[in-house]
Design a protein around this motif. Sequence first.
Motif, PDB file in Angstrom:
ATOM      1  N   GLN A  73       0.808  -1.216   0.000  1.00 14.51           N
ATOM      2  CA  GLN A  73       0.000   0.000   0.000  1.00 14.51           C
ATOM      3  C   GLN A  73       0.846   1.273   0.000  1.00 14.51           C
ATOM      4  N   ASN A  74       2.158   1.099  -0.127  1.00 15.94           N
ATOM      5  CA  ASN A  74       3.099   2.223  -0.095  1.00 15.94           C
ATOM      6  C   ASN A  74       3.039   2.997   1.222  1.00 15.94           C
ATOM      7  N   ASN A  75       2.678   2.312   2.288  1.00 16.70           N
ATOM      8  CA  ASN A  75       2.687   2.907   3.625  1.00 16.70           C
ATOM      9  C   ASN A  75       4.010   2.495   4.274  1.00 16.70           C
ATOM     10  N   PHE A  76       5.058   3.222   3.929  1.00 16.91           N
ATOM     11  CA  PHE A  76       6.406   2.803   4.292  1.00 16.91           C
ATOM     12  C   PHE A  76       6.713   2.992   5.770  1.00 16.91           C
ATOM     13  N   ALA A  77       6.093   3.985   6.401  1.00 17.40           N
ATOM     14  CA  ALA A  77       6.296   4.162   7.838  1.00 17.40           C
ATOM     15  C   ALA A  77       5.692   2.989   8.613  1.00 17.40           C
ATOM     16  N   MET A  78       4.499   2.541   8.208  1.00 22.88           N
ATOM     17  CA  MET A  78       3.862   1.380   8.845  1.00 22.88           C
ATOM     18  C   MET A  78       4.656   0.119   8.549  1.00 22.88           C
ATOM     19  N   THR A  79       5.160   0.003   7.330  1.00 21.79           N
ATOM     20  CA  THR A  79       6.002  -1.142   6.973  1.00 21.79           C
ATOM     21  C   THR A  79       7.195  -1.214   7.911  1.00 21.79           C
ATOM     22  N   GLN A  80       7.861  -0.084   8.074  1.00 23.43           N
ATOM     23  CA  GLN A  80       9.046  -0.018   8.935  1.00 23.43           C
ATOM     24  C   GLN A  80       8.698  -0.398  10.371  1.00 23.43           C
ATOM     25  N   MET A  81       7.575   0.104  10.886  1.00 15.78           N
ATOM     26  CA  MET A  81       7.179  -0.187  12.264  1.00 15.78           C
ATOM     27  C   MET A  81       6.895  -1.684  12.458  1.00 15.78           C
ATOM     28  N   GLN A  82       6.082  -2.252  11.572  1.00 10.51           N
ATOM     29  CA  GLN A  82       5.700  -3.664  11.715  1.00 10.51           C
ATOM     30  C   GLN A  82       6.897  -4.595  11.516  1.00 10.51           C
ATOM     31  N   ARG A 105      12.510  -6.618   2.868  1.00 10.38           N
ATOM     32  CA  ARG A 105      11.381  -5.682   2.835  1.00 10.38           C
ATOM     33  C   ARG A 105      11.673  -4.389   3.591  1.00 10.38           C
ATOM     34  N   LEU A 106      12.428  -4.489   4.674  1.00  6.83           N
ATOM     35  CA  LEU A 106      12.843  -3.260   5.359  1.00  6.83           C
ATOM     36  C   LEU A 106      13.736  -2.422   4.449  1.00  6.83           C
ATOM     37  N   GLY A 107      14.623  -3.088   3.724  1.00 10.93           N
ATOM     38  CA  GLY A 107      15.471  -2.362   2.781  1.00 10.93           C
ATOM     39  C   GLY A 107      14.653  -1.637   1.727  1.00 10.93           C
ATOM     40  N   MET A 108      13.622  -2.293   1.228  1.00 17.89           N
ATOM     41  CA  MET A 108      12.753  -1.677   0.228  1.00 17.89           C
ATOM     42  C   MET A 108      12.015  -0.478   0.822  1.00 17.89           C
ATOM     43  N   ALA A 109      11.509  -0.636   2.036  1.00 19.13           N
ATOM     44  CA  ALA A 109      10.769   0.457   2.676  1.00 19.13           C
ATOM     45  C   ALA A 109      11.685   1.641   2.962  1.00 19.13           C
ATOM     46  N   TYR A 110      12.858   1.387   3.513  1.00 20.14           N
ATOM     47  CA  TYR A 110      13.776   2.486   3.806  1.00 20.14           C
ATOM     48  C   TYR A 110      14.232   3.194   2.528  1.00 20.14           C
ATOM     49  N   ARG A 111      14.358   2.453   1.423  1.00 21.72           N
ATOM     50  CA  ARG A 111      14.703   3.104   0.155  1.00 21.72           C
ATOM     51  C   ARG A 111      13.601   4.071  -0.242  1.00 21.72           C
ATOM     52  N   LEU A 113      11.623   5.550   1.713  1.00 15.67           N
ATOM     53  CA  LEU A 113      11.672   6.669   2.664  1.00 15.67           C
ATOM     54  C   LEU A 113      12.923   7.525   2.452  1.00 15.67           C
ATOM     55  N   GLU A 114      13.706   7.178   1.430  1.00 14.29           N
ATOM     56  CA  GLU A 114      14.935   7.878   1.060  1.00 14.29           C
ATOM     57  C   GLU A 114      16.000   7.843   2.156  1.00 14.29           C
ATOM     58  N   GLN A 115      15.983   6.778   2.928  1.00 14.67           N
ATOM     59  CA  GLN A 115      17.015   6.541   3.943  1.00 14.67           C
ATOM     60  C   GLN A 115      17.945   5.465   3.371  1.00 14.67           C
ATOM     61  N   TYR A 116      18.732   5.876   2.389  1.00 17.33           N
ATOM     62  CA  TYR A 116      19.493   4.934   1.586  1.00 17.33           C
ATOM     63  C   TYR A 116      20.551   4.142   2.353  1.00 17.33           C
ATOM     64  N   PRO A 117      21.319   4.748   3.248  1.00 16.29           N
ATOM     65  CA  PRO A 117      22.303   3.930   3.977  1.00 16.29           C
ATOM     66  C   PRO A 117      21.650   2.823   4.813  1.00 16.29           C
ATOM     67  N   VAL A 118      20.519   3.130   5.448  1.00 20.86           N
ATOM     68  CA  VAL A 118      19.807   2.116   6.241  1.00 20.86           C
ATOM     69  C   VAL A 118      19.217   1.060   5.310  1.00 20.86           C
ATOM     70  N   GLU A 148      19.326  -0.848  -7.243  1.00 20.17           N
ATOM     71  CA  GLU A 148      18.420   0.304  -7.270  1.00 20.17           C
ATOM     72  C   GLU A 148      18.775   1.299  -6.165  1.00 20.17           C
ATOM     73  N   THR A 149      19.150   0.777  -5.010  1.00 20.51           N
ATOM     74  CA  THR A 149      19.552   1.661  -3.910  1.00 20.51           C
ATOM     75  C   THR A 149      20.833   2.395  -4.262  1.00 20.51           C
ATOM     76  N   TYR A 150      21.805   1.681  -4.842  1.00 17.73           N
ATOM     77  CA  TYR A 150      23.035   2.346  -5.288  1.00 17.73           C
ATOM     78  C   TYR A 150      22.723   3.435  -6.311  1.00 17.73           C
ATOM     79  N   LEU A 151      21.791   3.165  -7.216  1.00 13.23           N
ATOM     80  CA  LEU A 151      21.396   4.193  -8.187  1.00 13.23           C
ATOM     81  C   LEU A 151      20.819   5.421  -7.485  1.00 13.23           C
ATOM     82  N   ASN A 152      19.968   5.184  -6.472  1.00 17.07           N
ATOM     83  CA  ASN A 152      19.418   6.303  -5.706  1.00 17.07           C
ATOM     84  C   ASN A 152      20.509   7.108  -5.004  1.00 17.07           C
ATOM     85  N   MET A 153      21.586   6.405  -4.640  1.00 19.35           N
ATOM     86  CA  MET A 153      22.703   7.056  -3.962  1.00 19.35           C
ATOM     87  C   MET A 153      23.701   7.658  -4.965  1.00 19.35           C
ATOM     88  N   LYS A 154      23.378   7.549  -6.272  1.00 17.30           N
ATOM     89  CA  LYS A 154      24.222   8.073  -7.355  1.00 17.30           C
ATOM     90  C   LYS A 154      25.566   7.369  -7.455  1.00 17.30           C
TER      91      LYS A 154
END
Length: 192
Positions: A73-82, A105-111, A113-118, A148-154
Amino acid sequence: QQAEKLFEQLEPKHKASAQTSVYESFAQAYNQLGNIAEAIRYAELSIAIATENQLETAEMQGRLIAGRLALQQNNFAMTQMQLSRALELAQLLGKEEPIASIHLRLGMAYRKLEQYPVSLEHLLQAEQLYLRKSQKEQHTYTQINIAETYLNMKDVQKAQSVLTDAMASAEQQQNAHLVAFVNYGLSQLAVT
């Protein structure tokens, strides 16, 4: 629904365990039917009963399902919490297979949320666990997410390296679905 009617016939010590299991099944079934609201409701029921009755394995499973539903559902904050709580429980219980899935899945959610290192930290842990368990398809899928995360991090060079490895793995598995995902990643790489 037939199983749900039998809950009252169970001894109290078995009732909570049966309820969490049935509600997890309801959550998954409603998800398959596309009724996300009902899927979430049953996942939350399962979590509530498991938490109240200190059923750590059932709570972990319920939170994993709820986290997956939130991610859909693209609810990344809820994803992270659960999923963060599911990860704590999985580590406490020593359940390695769910740990890999949760890290992915946490990696996908944090990406998202633009928290790329996490994000990268979780994805790399998932990659190592899948590699150790020889789960090639999941390992390759995780590599695609890492790229994809590396791409986001340039970091184009690392993304290219990971995608090259992922393509070799996808082709070795003869998995057209994964090859398509890698090609999509390569196309994203080409436009950066």
